[in-house]
Structure formats: structure tokens, C-alpha cells
Motif scaffolding. Structure first.
Motif, PDB file in Angstrom:
ATOM      1  N   THR A  10       0.878  -1.125   0.176  1.00 41.44           N
ATOM      2  CA  THR A  10       0.126   0.113   0.030  1.00 41.44           C
ATOM      3  C   THR A  10       0.887   1.158   0.143  1.00 41.44           C
ATOM      4  O   THR A  10       2.060   1.072   0.275  1.00 41.44           O
ATOM      5  CB  THR A  10      -0.954  -0.067   1.231  1.00 41.44           C
ATOM      6  N   GLU A  11       0.241   2.389  -0.411  1.00 43.09           N
ATOM      7  CA  GLU A  11       0.999   3.745  -0.590  1.00 43.09           C
ATOM      8  C   GLU A  11       1.327   4.102   0.973  1.00 43.09           C
ATOM      9  O   GLU A  11       2.380   4.576   1.343  1.00 43.09           O
ATOM     10  CB  GLU A  11       0.381   4.754  -0.956  1.00 43.09           C
ATOM     11  N   ASN A  12       0.282   3.848   2.071  1.00 41.98           N
ATOM     12  CA  ASN A  12       0.591   4.123   3.096  1.00 41.98           C
ATOM     13  C   ASN A  12       0.101   2.981   4.229  1.00 41.98           C
ATOM     14  O   ASN A  12      -0.838   2.771   4.393  1.00 41.98           O
ATOM     15  CB  ASN A  12      -0.151   5.344   3.644  1.00 41.98           C
ATOM     16  N   PRO A  13       1.246   2.133   4.686  1.00 40.25           N
ATOM     17  CA  PRO A  13       0.979   1.096   5.452  1.00 40.25           C
ATOM     18  C   PRO A  13       0.019   1.305   6.666  1.00 40.25           C
ATOM     19  O   PRO A  13      -0.590   0.375   7.215  1.00 40.25           O
ATOM     20  CB  PRO A  13       2.196   0.601   5.965  1.00 40.25           C
ATOM     21  N   GLY A  14       0.273   2.561   7.409  1.00 43.63           N
ATOM     22  CA  GLY A  14      -0.384   2.907   8.656  1.00 43.63           C
ATOM     23  C   GLY A  14      -1.963   3.388   8.297  1.00 43.63           C
ATOM     24  O   GLY A  14      -2.652   3.301   9.571  1.00 43.63           O
ATOM     25  N   ARG A  15      -2.219   3.335   7.212  1.00 41.22           N
ATOM     26  CA  ARG A  15      -3.670   3.673   6.628  1.00 41.22           C
ATOM     27  C   ARG A  15      -4.728   2.755   7.304  1.00 41.22           C
ATOM     28  O   ARG A  15      -5.700   3.102   7.913  1.00 41.22           O
ATOM     29  CB  ARG A  15      -3.746   4.022   5.503  1.00 41.22           C
ATOM     30  N   ILE A  16      -4.420   1.387   7.178  1.00 42.93           N
ATOM     31  CA  ILE A  16      -5.146   0.216   7.387  1.00 42.93           C
ATOM     32  C   ILE A  16      -5.354   0.262   9.113  1.00 42.93           C
ATOM     33  O   ILE A  16      -6.519   0.281   9.249  1.00 42.93           O
ATOM     34  CB  ILE A  16      -4.716  -1.009   6.980  1.00 42.93           C
ATOM     35  N   ARG A  17      -4.391   0.549   9.830  1.00 45.52           N
ATOM     36  CA  ARG A  17      -4.605   0.860  11.241  1.00 45.52           C
ATOM     37  C   ARG A  17      -5.602   1.893  11.660  1.00 45.52           C
ATOM     38  O   ARG A  17      -6.629   1.592  12.345  1.00 45.52           O
ATOM     39  CB  ARG A  17      -3.214   0.881  11.831  1.00 45.52           C
ATOM     40  N   GLU A  18      -5.495   2.981  10.809  1.00 39.53           N
ATOM     41  CA  GLU A  18      -6.045   4.234  11.311  1.00 39.53           C
ATOM     42  C   GLU A  18      -7.521   4.146  11.017  1.00 39.53           C
ATOM     43  O   GLU A  18      -8.386   4.767  11.414  1.00 39.53           O
ATOM     44  CB  GLU A  18      -5.401   5.525  10.551  1.00 39.53           C
ATOM     45  N   VAL A  19      -7.829   3.337   9.809  1.00 36.69           N
ATOM     46  CA  VAL A  19      -9.065   2.999   9.198  1.00 36.69           C
ATOM     47  C   VAL A  19      -9.824   1.945  10.186  1.00 36.69           C
ATOM     48  O   VAL A  19     -10.979   2.241  10.508  1.00 36.69           O
ATOM     49  CB  VAL A  19      -9.048   2.230   7.862  1.00 36.69           C
ATOM     50  N   LYS A  20      -9.292   1.177  10.665  1.00 35.41           N
ATOM     51  CA  LYS A  20      -9.637   0.182  11.748  1.00 35.41           C
ATOM     52  C   LYS A  20     -10.156   1.018  12.921  1.00 35.41           C
ATOM     53  O   LYS A  20     -11.112   0.805  13.666  1.00 35.41           O
ATOM     54  CB  LYS A  20      -8.854  -0.932  12.162  1.00 35.41           C
ATOM     55  N   ARG A  21      -9.167   1.807  13.374  1.00 36.55           N
ATOM     56  CA  ARG A  21      -9.376   2.735  14.733  1.00 36.55           C
ATOM     57  C   ARG A  21     -10.703   3.654  14.383  1.00 36.55           C
ATOM     58  O   ARG A  21     -11.704   3.857  15.353  1.00 36.55           O
ATOM     59  CB  ARG A  21      -8.229   3.328  15.210  1.00 36.55           C
ATOM     60  N   THR A  22     -10.721   4.120  13.195  1.00 37.88           N
ATOM     61  CA  THR A  22     -11.894   5.134  12.965  1.00 37.88           C
ATOM     62  C   THR A  22     -13.206   4.280  12.921  1.00 37.88           C
ATOM     63  O   THR A  22     -14.118   4.929  13.395  1.00 37.88           O
ATOM     64  CB  THR A  22     -11.714   5.967  11.754  1.00 37.88           C
ATOM     65  N   ILE A  23     -13.240   3.167  12.214  1.00 40.95           N
ATOM     66  CA  ILE A  23     -14.303   2.337  12.396  1.00 40.95           C
ATOM     67  C   ILE A  23     -14.676   2.040  13.491  1.00 40.95           C
ATOM     68  O   ILE A  23     -16.055   2.030  13.924  1.00 40.95           O
ATOM     69  CB  ILE A  23     -14.231   1.017  11.556  1.00 40.95           C
ATOM     70  N   ALA A  24     -13.939   1.722  14.569  1.00 41.69           N
ATOM     71  CA  ALA A  24     -14.027   1.271  15.985  1.00 41.69           C
ATOM     72  C   ALA A  24     -14.841   2.615  16.720  1.00 41.69           C
ATOM     73  O   ALA A  24     -15.666   2.419  17.499  1.00 41.69           O
ATOM     74  CB  ALA A  24     -13.010   0.886  16.800  1.00 41.69           C
ATOM     75  N   ARG A  25     -14.466   3.825  16.256  1.00 44.44           N
ATOM     76  CA  ARG A  25     -14.836   5.035  17.040  1.00 44.44           C
ATOM     77  C   ARG A  25     -16.156   5.306  16.677  1.00 44.44           C
ATOM     78  O   ARG A  25     -17.036   5.773  17.272  1.00 44.44           O
ATOM     79  CB  ARG A  25     -13.994   6.081  16.800  1.00 44.44           C
ATOM     80  N   ILE A  26     -16.513   4.704  15.279  1.00 45.79           N
ATOM     81  CA  ILE A  26     -17.864   5.208  14.685  1.00 45.79           C
ATOM     82  C   ILE A  26     -18.821   4.148  15.443  1.00 45.79           C
ATOM     83  O   ILE A  26     -19.992   4.497  15.741  1.00 45.79           O
ATOM     84  CB  ILE A  26     -18.049   5.065  13.265  1.00 45.79           C
ATOM     85  N   GLN A  27     -18.322   2.678  15.478  1.00 47.79           N
ATOM     86  CA  GLN A  27     -19.393   1.866  16.289  1.00 47.79           C
ATOM     87  C   GLN A  27     -19.579   2.238  17.566  1.00 47.79           C
ATOM     88  O   GLN A  27     -20.719   1.928  18.253  1.00 47.79           O
ATOM     89  CB  GLN A  27     -18.494   0.398  15.739  1.00 47.79           C
ATOM     90  N   THR A  28     -18.604   2.765  18.370  1.00 49.69           N
ATOM     91  CA  THR A  28     -18.539   3.038  19.644  1.00 49.69           C
ATOM     92  C   THR A  28     -19.711   4.037  19.941  1.00 49.69           C
ATOM     93  O   THR A  28     -20.480   3.961  20.851  1.00 49.69           O
ATOM     94  CB  THR A  28     -17.433   3.501  20.256  1.00 49.69           C
ATOM     95  N   GLU A  29     -19.538   5.149  19.106  1.00 49.65           N
ATOM     96  CA  GLU A  29     -20.648   6.303  19.143  1.00 49.65           C
ATOM     97  C   GLU A  29     -21.923   5.647  18.819  1.00 49.65           C
ATOM     98  O   GLU A  29     -22.967   6.082  19.388  1.00 49.65           O
ATOM     99  CB  GLU A  29     -20.172   7.286  18.152  1.00 49.65           C
ATOM    100  N   LYS A  30     -22.178   4.611  17.855  1.00 46.79           N
ATOM    101  CA  LYS A  30     -23.533   4.244  17.297  1.00 46.79           C
ATOM    102  C   LYS A  30     -24.008   3.639  18.555  1.00 46.79           C
ATOM    103  O   LYS A  30     -25.177   3.737  18.970  1.00 46.79           O
ATOM    104  CB  LYS A  30     -23.351   3.336  16.220  1.00 46.79           C
ATOM    105  N   ASN A  31     -23.055   2.700  19.084  1.00 46.85           N
ATOM    106  CA  ASN A  31     -23.796   1.918  20.237  1.00 46.85           C
ATOM    107  C   ASN A  31     -24.186   3.013  21.579  1.00 46.85           C
ATOM    108  O   ASN A  31     -24.979   2.675  22.324  1.00 46.85           O
ATOM    109  CB  ASN A  31     -22.540   1.148  20.992  1.00 46.85           C
ATOM    110  N   ALA A  32     -23.386   3.901  21.899  1.00 43.07           N
ATOM    111  CA  ALA A  32     -23.705   4.910  22.859  1.00 43.07           C
ATOM    112  C   ALA A  32     -24.876   5.420  22.653  1.00 43.07           C
ATOM    113  O   ALA A  32     -25.568   5.689  23.592  1.00 43.07           O
ATOM    114  CB  ALA A  32     -22.479   6.048  23.158  1.00 43.07           C
ATOM    115  N   ARG A  33     -25.219   6.078  21.257  1.00 46.45           N
ATOM    116  CA  ARG A  33     -26.563   6.549  20.851  1.00 46.45           C
ATOM    117  C   ARG A  33     -27.566   5.398  21.224  1.00 46.45           C
ATOM    118  O   ARG A  33     -28.785   5.942  21.399  1.00 46.45           O
ATOM    119  CB  ARG A  33     -26.308   7.136  19.771  1.00 46.45           C
ATOM    120  N   ARG A  34     -27.469   4.426  20.921  1.00 45.12           N
ATOM    121  CA  ARG A  34     -28.555   3.244  21.006  1.00 45.12           C
ATOM    122  C   ARG A  34     -28.767   3.070  22.244  1.00 45.12           C
ATOM    123  O   ARG A  34     -29.956   2.986  22.766  1.00 45.12           O
ATOM    124  CB  ARG A  34     -27.925   1.986  20.175  1.00 45.12           C
ATOM    125  N   ASN A  35     -27.920   3.016  23.211  1.00 48.46           N
ATOM    126  CA  ASN A  35     -27.989   2.765  24.543  1.00 48.46           C
ATOM    127  C   ASN A  35     -28.555   4.046  25.476  1.00 48.46           C
ATOM    128  O   ASN A  35     -28.930   3.775  26.660  1.00 48.46           O
ATOM    129  CB  ASN A  35     -26.863   2.186  25.374  1.00 48.46           C
TER     130      ASN A  35
END
Length: 67
Positions: A41-66
Motif C-alpha cells: 500500500t502507499e501508506n501502510p499505517g492507513r489500514i490501522r487508522e481506518v480500523k480505529r476510525t471504524i471502531a470509534r464510529i461503532q462506539t458512538e453508534k452503540n452509545a447513542r443506541r443505549n
């Protein structure tokens, strides 16, 4: 695709959260596919950052649901 911090994720609406999660998931799949095919990949650290951002989004979705 932008990387969001927790503060930015909290400001997004519910539909924007879903939309961004879908886009990031697609980007993650493409990045992993490139790596598994033996490419670099052009930026190997990008995969890690994308995974973390997805986790942040899922955490916020769960917080709003609860809430």
C-alpha cells in the motif's frame, strides 16, 4: 476518505455515521486485499487508522443506541 477523531465522530448525524462506516469498511477491505495479493500500500499505517476510525464510529453508534 478522512480519518475522524472521537470529537468529530460525535458531531456527525446518525445517517452520516452509517455512511462513513460503510465507506471506511470498503476502504479497509480494498487495503487488505491489496496486501494479501502481495502488493504494497502507499501508506501502510492507513489500514490501522481506518480500523480505529471504524471502531470509534461503532462506539458512538452503540452509545447513542443505549442512551
Amino acid at each position: 476518505m478522512a480519518i475522524f477523531r472521537a470529537k468529530e465522530v460525535r458531531q456527525l448525524s446518525d445517517t452520516e455515521l452509517i455512511e462513513q462506516e460503510q465507506k471506511l469498511t470498503l476502504e479497509l477491505i480494498q487495503g487488505r486485499g491489496k496486501v494479501s495479493a502481495g502488493g504494497a500500500t502507499e501508506n501502510p499505517g492507513r489500514i490501522r487508522e481506518v480500523k480505529r476510525t471504524i471502531a470509534r464510529i461503532q462506539t458512538e453508534k452503540n452509545a447513542r443506541r443505549n442512551a
